[in-house]
Enzyme design. Structure first.
Site, short mmCIF file in Angstrom:
data_model
loop_
_atom_site.label_atom_id
_atom_site.label_comp_id
_atom_site.label_asym_id
_atom_site.label_seq_id
_atom_site.Cartn_x
_atom_site.Cartn_y
_atom_site.Cartn_z
N ARG A 24 -0.01 1.21 15.22
CA ARG A 24 0.57 2.38 15.90
C ARG A 24 0.29 3.67 15.14
O ARG A 24 -0.09 3.64 13.96
CB ARG A 24 2.07 2.22 16.11
CG ARG A 24 2.88 2.23 14.83
CD ARG A 24 4.34 2.07 15.17
NE ARG A 24 5.23 2.32 14.05
CZ ARG A 24 6.39 2.95 14.16
NH1 ARG A 24 6.81 3.38 15.33
NH2 ARG A 24 7.17 3.11 13.12
N THR A 135 2.13 5.29 1.13
CA THR A 135 1.17 4.79 2.12
C THR A 135 0.10 5.83 2.44
O THR A 135 0.41 7.00 2.66
CB THR A 135 1.92 4.42 3.42
OG1 THR A 135 2.92 3.45 3.09
CG2 THR A 135 0.97 3.83 4.45
N LYS A 160 -0.57 2.30 -1.11
CA LYS A 160 -0.63 1.21 -0.12
C LYS A 160 -1.54 1.73 0.99
O LYS A 160 -1.16 2.61 1.77
CB LYS A 160 0.76 0.89 0.39
CG LYS A 160 0.78 0.06 1.65
CD LYS A 160 2.07 -0.70 1.77
CE LYS A 160 2.46 -0.96 3.21
NZ LYS A 160 3.52 -1.94 3.34
N LYS A 162 -3.66 1.60 4.31
CA LYS A 162 -3.70 0.91 5.61
C LYS A 162 -5.14 0.69 6.04
O LYS A 162 -5.97 1.61 5.90
CB LYS A 162 -2.96 1.74 6.66
CG LYS A 162 -1.47 1.87 6.41
CD LYS A 162 -0.73 0.58 6.71
CE LYS A 162 0.78 0.77 6.57
NZ LYS A 162 1.52 -0.48 6.86
N ASP A 190 -2.89 -2.98 3.44
CA ASP A 190 -2.08 -3.58 4.51
C ASP A 190 -2.88 -3.54 5.81
O ASP A 190 -3.16 -2.47 6.34
CB ASP A 190 -0.77 -2.80 4.67
CG ASP A 190 0.20 -3.49 5.63
OD1 ASP A 190 -0.18 -4.53 6.21
OD2 ASP A 190 1.34 -3.00 5.78
N GLU A 218 -1.70 -7.21 2.39
CA GLU A 218 -0.48 -7.46 3.15
C GLU A 218 -0.86 -7.84 4.59
O GLU A 218 -1.69 -7.16 5.22
CB GLU A 218 0.34 -6.16 3.11
CG GLU A 218 1.73 -6.29 3.64
CD GLU A 218 2.56 -5.02 3.30
OE1 GLU A 218 2.34 -4.39 2.25
OE2 GLU A 218 3.43 -4.69 4.12
N ASP A 243 4.08 -10.19 5.51
CA ASP A 243 5.03 -9.17 6.00
C ASP A 243 5.53 -9.58 7.39
O ASP A 243 6.57 -10.24 7.52
CB ASP A 243 4.35 -7.80 6.01
CG ASP A 243 5.31 -6.68 6.43
OD1 ASP A 243 6.51 -6.97 6.59
OD2 ASP A 243 4.88 -5.53 6.62
N LYS A 267 12.12 -6.92 4.35
CA LYS A 267 12.52 -5.66 4.98
C LYS A 267 13.83 -5.88 5.70
O LYS A 267 13.96 -6.84 6.47
CB LYS A 267 11.47 -5.21 6.00
CG LYS A 267 10.19 -4.66 5.41
CD LYS A 267 9.31 -4.13 6.52
CE LYS A 267 7.95 -3.74 6.00
NZ LYS A 267 6.93 -3.81 7.04
N CYS A 295 9.89 -1.09 3.86
CA CYS A 295 10.67 -0.40 4.89
C CYS A 295 9.76 -0.16 6.09
O CYS A 295 8.55 -0.29 5.99
CB CYS A 295 11.20 0.94 4.38
SG CYS A 295 9.92 2.13 3.91
N LEU A 297 9.08 2.89 9.16
CA LEU A 297 9.13 4.33 9.06
C LEU A 297 10.59 4.72 9.27
O LEU A 297 11.07 4.80 10.40
CB LEU A 297 8.22 4.92 10.15
CG LEU A 297 7.60 6.26 9.83
CD1 LEU A 297 6.98 6.30 8.46
CD2 LEU A 297 6.55 6.56 10.87
N ASP A 320 7.90 -0.77 -1.81
CA ASP A 320 7.24 0.08 -0.80
C ASP A 320 8.36 0.74 0.01
O ASP A 320 8.63 0.37 1.15
CB ASP A 320 6.33 -0.80 0.08
CG ASP A 320 5.73 -0.01 1.23
OD1 ASP A 320 5.41 1.17 1.05
OD2 ASP A 320 5.57 -0.60 2.34
N ASP A 322 8.71 4.12 0.83
CA ASP A 322 8.21 5.50 0.89
C ASP A 322 8.63 6.25 2.16
O ASP A 322 8.20 7.39 2.36
CB ASP A 322 6.68 5.52 0.75
CG ASP A 322 5.98 4.70 1.84
OD1 ASP A 322 6.67 3.93 2.55
OD2 ASP A 322 4.75 4.82 1.96
C1 LIG Z 1 6.39 2.80 5.69
C2 LIG Z 1 5.89 1.59 4.93
N1 LIG Z 1 5.12 1.97 3.81
C3 LIG Z 1 5.09 0.68 5.83
O1 LIG Z 1 3.90 0.72 5.84
N2 LIG Z 1 5.82 -0.17 6.58
C4 LIG Z 1 5.31 -1.07 7.56
C5 LIG Z 1 4.88 -0.43 8.84
C6 LIG Z 1 6.05 0.33 9.40
C7 LIG Z 1 5.95 1.04 10.70
O2 LIG Z 1 5.00 0.89 11.48
O3 LIG Z 1 6.93 1.76 10.92
C8 LIG Z 1 4.41 -2.13 7.02
O4 LIG Z 1 3.66 -2.72 7.77
O5 LIG Z 1 4.50 -2.48 5.85
MG LIG Z 2 3.16 -4.28 6.14
#
Ligand SMILES: C[C@H](N)C(=O)N[C@@H](CCC(=O)O)C(=O)O
Ligand SMILES: [Mg+2]
Length: 365
Positions: A24, A135, A160, A162, A190, A218, A243, A267, A295, A297, A320, A322
């Site tokens: 997303r 992130t 971290k 993505k 991740d 992840e 995760d 989480k 966490c 978002l 994590d 953040d």
């Molecule tokens: C915010 C955190 N660093 C993170 O990446 N969390 C999730 C994704 C959260 C989201 O889409 O709101 C994760 O996958 O680890």
């Molecule tokens: Mg994740």
């Protein structure tokens, strides 16, 4: 101390830059705030983000679950009967883990206030300070390199990163980020379920061959594909952290017993709050599996509850949290102090949250 009212509201906090994952892309935090009021005049605070693509929870579903099910299960009851209340929350409705997490943390908050003790001390009190990663959203490689440089400039030493949106670019993305930040920075990645198992192994091996030094990956594959997760764990030298495959304590046990992953991401929003998070942490201690505390978002009320857990338990070795530092402002009063990567837990009783800045919460009455 009797529970007299459950009040819900919505907060909206803009992000510094859009948050983009393989699942997303969003520009702001849009969370539900839960206030549990008592006849002593105290308020327990909770928060739940509508992370539909991961938990299935939408804003409407969180509000409905608290108003019609979870709230009714605890109304008029005594805060000192904590064990009963926590069980009532979990049994009041299936799924809806974000709504349960918000109410669960508010109850721990009230219990801590009642007994004049901070929740992190109630749960173990291992430390007062933790260090979070930050992130880097998935984007074209040069944009990610720029964001990574900015993060280092803000003092972060663990990123971290993505990946997974167009996997063909992932090795290039990581090469650009590593070039930008040098060898001393810790990089974890991740994929948010984006890869197929064999593709994951191929990408991870390519990253290793290029000497990109990935700390761990992840959720490389689909949440339900536990065999695929195990395949990546067995065939890649990069450690694997589960995760989206781990919501409940039962999920965590299954992953640890079958060695489908090397690490677990706890989480609150996946497991339904501090109560189940503690069970996962205890199981991980038994199996000797290190955990990350993560966490969604989220703004500071719910991330603050995760900070209390992380400061209580030594099995949580990776952080994590953040959410608040990805936001461009912090409308939450009290709680932990976030000084970029350094987070210091509050020593106030309960969770230490004093409320939301005036005018920043839209109550749903
Ligand atoms: C915010 C955190 N660093 C993170 O990446 N969390 C999730 C994704 C959260 C989201 O889409 O709101 C994760 O996958 O680890
Ligand atoms: Mg994740």
């Amino acid at each position: 101390m009797r529970i007299t009212r459950i009040r819900l509201g919505r907060i909206s906090v803009p992000l510094r830059v859009p948050f983009k994952t393989a699942l997303r892309s969003v520009d702001s935090v849009e969370d539900v705030v839960v206030e549990v009021h008592t006849d002593a005049g105290t308020i327990g605070y909770g928060e739940a983000p509508p992370t539909g693509v991961i938990t299935g929870d939408t804003t409407g579903a969180i509000v409905g679950a608290v108003q019609d099910h979870i709230g009714r299960a605890i109304l008029d009851r005594d805060v000192d009967d904590l064990e009963d209340l926590l069980q009532r929350v979990q049994r009041s409705i299936v799924h809806n883990t974000s709504a349960k997490a918000a109410v669960d943390m508010a109850l721990w908050d009230l219990y801590g206030q009642l007994h004049h003790i901070p929740v992190y001390k109630l749960l173990g009190g291992a430390r007062k300070c933790i260090v979070t990663d930050i992130t880097i959203s998935v984007n074209p490689p040069e944009e990610m390199a720029r964001d990574a440089r900015d993060a280092i400039g803000r003092g972060y030493d663990c990123l971290k990163v993505k990946v997974g949106a167009n996997p063909a670019l992932d090795v290039e993305r990581l090469s650009a980020v590593r070039r930008a930040v040098g060898d001393d920075v810790c990089i974890r990645i991740d994929a948010n379920q984006a890869w197929r198992p064999r593709e994951a192994v191929r990408i991870l091996n390519a990253m290793q061959e290029k000497g990109l030094a990935i700390e761990f990956v992840e959720q490389p594959v689909k949440a339900q594909d536990i065999d695929g997760l195990r395949y990546v764990t067995e065939h890649s030298d990069v450690p694997v952290l589960a995760d989206e495959s781990v919501f409940s304590p039962e999920d965590a046990m299954r992953i640890m017993q079958t060695r489908a992953a090397d690490l677990i991401n706890i989480k609150l929003m996946k497991c339904g709050g501090l109560t189940n998070a503690l069970k996962i942490a205890s199981a991980a201690e038994v199996y000797g599996v290190e955990c990350m505390i993560g966490c969604m978002l989220e703004a500071k009320i719910s991330v603050n509850a995760a900070v209390e857990l992380a400061c209580a338990k030594r099995i949580i070795t990776k952080v994590d949290l953040d959410g608040p530092v990805l936001c461009s402002e912090d409308p939450i009063l009290g709680g932990a102090v976030f000084r970029e990567k350094e987070i210091t837990v509050s020593d106030e009783p309960g969770l230490g949250i004093r409320g939301v800045e005036p005018g920043r919460i839209a109550y749903i009455d």
